[in-house]
Design a protein around this motif. Structure first.
Motif, short mmCIF file in Angstrom:
data_model
loop_
_atom_site.label_atom_id
_atom_site.label_comp_id
_atom_site.label_asym_id
_atom_site.label_seq_id
_atom_site.Cartn_x
_atom_site.Cartn_y
_atom_site.Cartn_z
N UNK A 1 51.70 42.41 3.21
CA UNK A 1 52.59 42.70 2.12
C UNK A 1 51.84 43.55 1.12
N UNK A 2 52.39 44.71 0.75
CA UNK A 2 51.76 45.59 -0.21
C UNK A 2 52.25 45.27 -1.60
N UNK A 3 51.36 45.46 -2.58
CA UNK A 3 51.70 45.27 -3.97
C UNK A 3 51.45 46.59 -4.67
N UNK A 4 52.41 47.05 -5.46
CA UNK A 4 52.20 48.26 -6.23
C UNK A 4 51.37 47.91 -7.45
N UNK A 5 50.37 48.69 -7.73
CA UNK A 5 49.52 48.44 -8.88
C UNK A 5 49.57 49.67 -9.78
N UNK A 6 50.18 49.56 -10.95
CA UNK A 6 50.26 50.72 -11.84
C UNK A 6 48.90 51.14 -12.37
N UNK A 7 47.89 50.28 -12.29
CA UNK A 7 46.55 50.62 -12.75
C UNK A 7 45.73 51.36 -11.70
N UNK A 8 46.27 51.48 -10.48
CA UNK A 8 45.55 52.14 -9.41
C UNK A 8 45.45 53.63 -9.72
N UNK A 9 44.25 54.12 -9.75
CA UNK A 9 44.03 55.52 -10.07
C UNK A 9 43.94 56.34 -8.80
N UNK A 10 44.34 57.59 -8.85
CA UNK A 10 44.25 58.47 -7.70
C UNK A 10 42.79 58.59 -7.29
N UNK B 1 33.22 47.57 -20.16
CA UNK B 1 34.11 48.72 -20.00
C UNK B 1 34.79 48.73 -18.62
N UNK B 2 34.31 47.90 -17.70
CA UNK B 2 34.89 47.83 -16.35
C UNK B 2 36.08 46.88 -16.28
N UNK B 3 36.23 46.03 -17.25
CA UNK B 3 37.35 45.08 -17.26
C UNK B 3 38.66 45.86 -17.31
N UNK B 4 39.58 45.50 -16.43
CA UNK B 4 40.89 46.16 -16.38
C UNK B 4 40.94 47.42 -15.55
N UNK B 5 39.79 47.86 -15.03
CA UNK B 5 39.75 49.05 -14.18
C UNK B 5 40.10 48.69 -12.75
N UNK B 6 40.36 49.70 -11.93
CA UNK B 6 40.64 49.47 -10.51
C UNK B 6 39.36 49.00 -9.83
#
Length: 174
Positions: free
Chosen positions: A1-10, A81-86
């Protein structure tokens, strides 16, 4: 099952030709409200891989071992600074600068990928003779037996012993 993640960066990882790689990465980069990473569920029942892998083995490996990497990574990145990053960003930024964060992030990713590479039906073993995969393995390694030897050596000599990937490179066609 895939989950869309709006925080996922290109990223360059998204261009890899392995859809499982992207699916596992997408699952693992699922960020919950507290801005920490969560342990993705197994994509099958704990008993689905029996008798090759027991229910108890999966419970320990997923619920304790994999969970510990995720928990440790979260504790190491909280307030930074890494908290909340992909997850990919965490790995890239910590590589060569913070071994503890990198190792826990990379093992979190590796485990998510690992679970999605196994299947209860028709999985494993040598590729059928004459298939494109069998031909490519023979061309690159000489034979499936030689590939197995190299693959085992790669997995047994790297951090996180047992982890090795067979990857196709579109540019080199190998």
């Amino acid at each position: 099952q895939k989950h869309h993640n709006p925080n996922l960066k290109t990223s360059t990882m998204q261009s890899l030709p392995c859809s499982l790689l992207y699916a596992a990465f997408t699952l693992m980069t699922s960020v919950i409200a507290s801005e920490t990473f969560s342990l993705p569920p197994l994509p099958y029942a704990y008993t689905a891989l029996e008798p090759m892998i027991s229910k108890r083995t999966l419970e320990i490996h997923h619920d304790k071992h994999h969970a510990k990497y995720v928990l440790t990574m979260n504790s190491l990145i909280t307030g930074t600074e890494l908290e909340g990053e992909s997850l990919e960003h965490v790995m890239k930024e910590s590589y060569g600068t913070n071994t503890a964060i990198f190792n826990n992030a990379a093992q979190s990713w590796n485990h998510a990928f690992y679970w999605n590479c196994m299947t209860p039906q028709n999985g494993g073993g040598e590729p059928p003779s004459g298939t494109q995969l069998a031909k490519m393995i023979d061309a690159s390694f000489g034979s499936f037996a030689d590939f197995r030897k190299e693959f085992a050596t790669a997995g047994n000599t790297a951090f996180g012993s047992g982890w090795a990937w067979l990857v196709y490179n579109d540019e080199s066609k190998k």
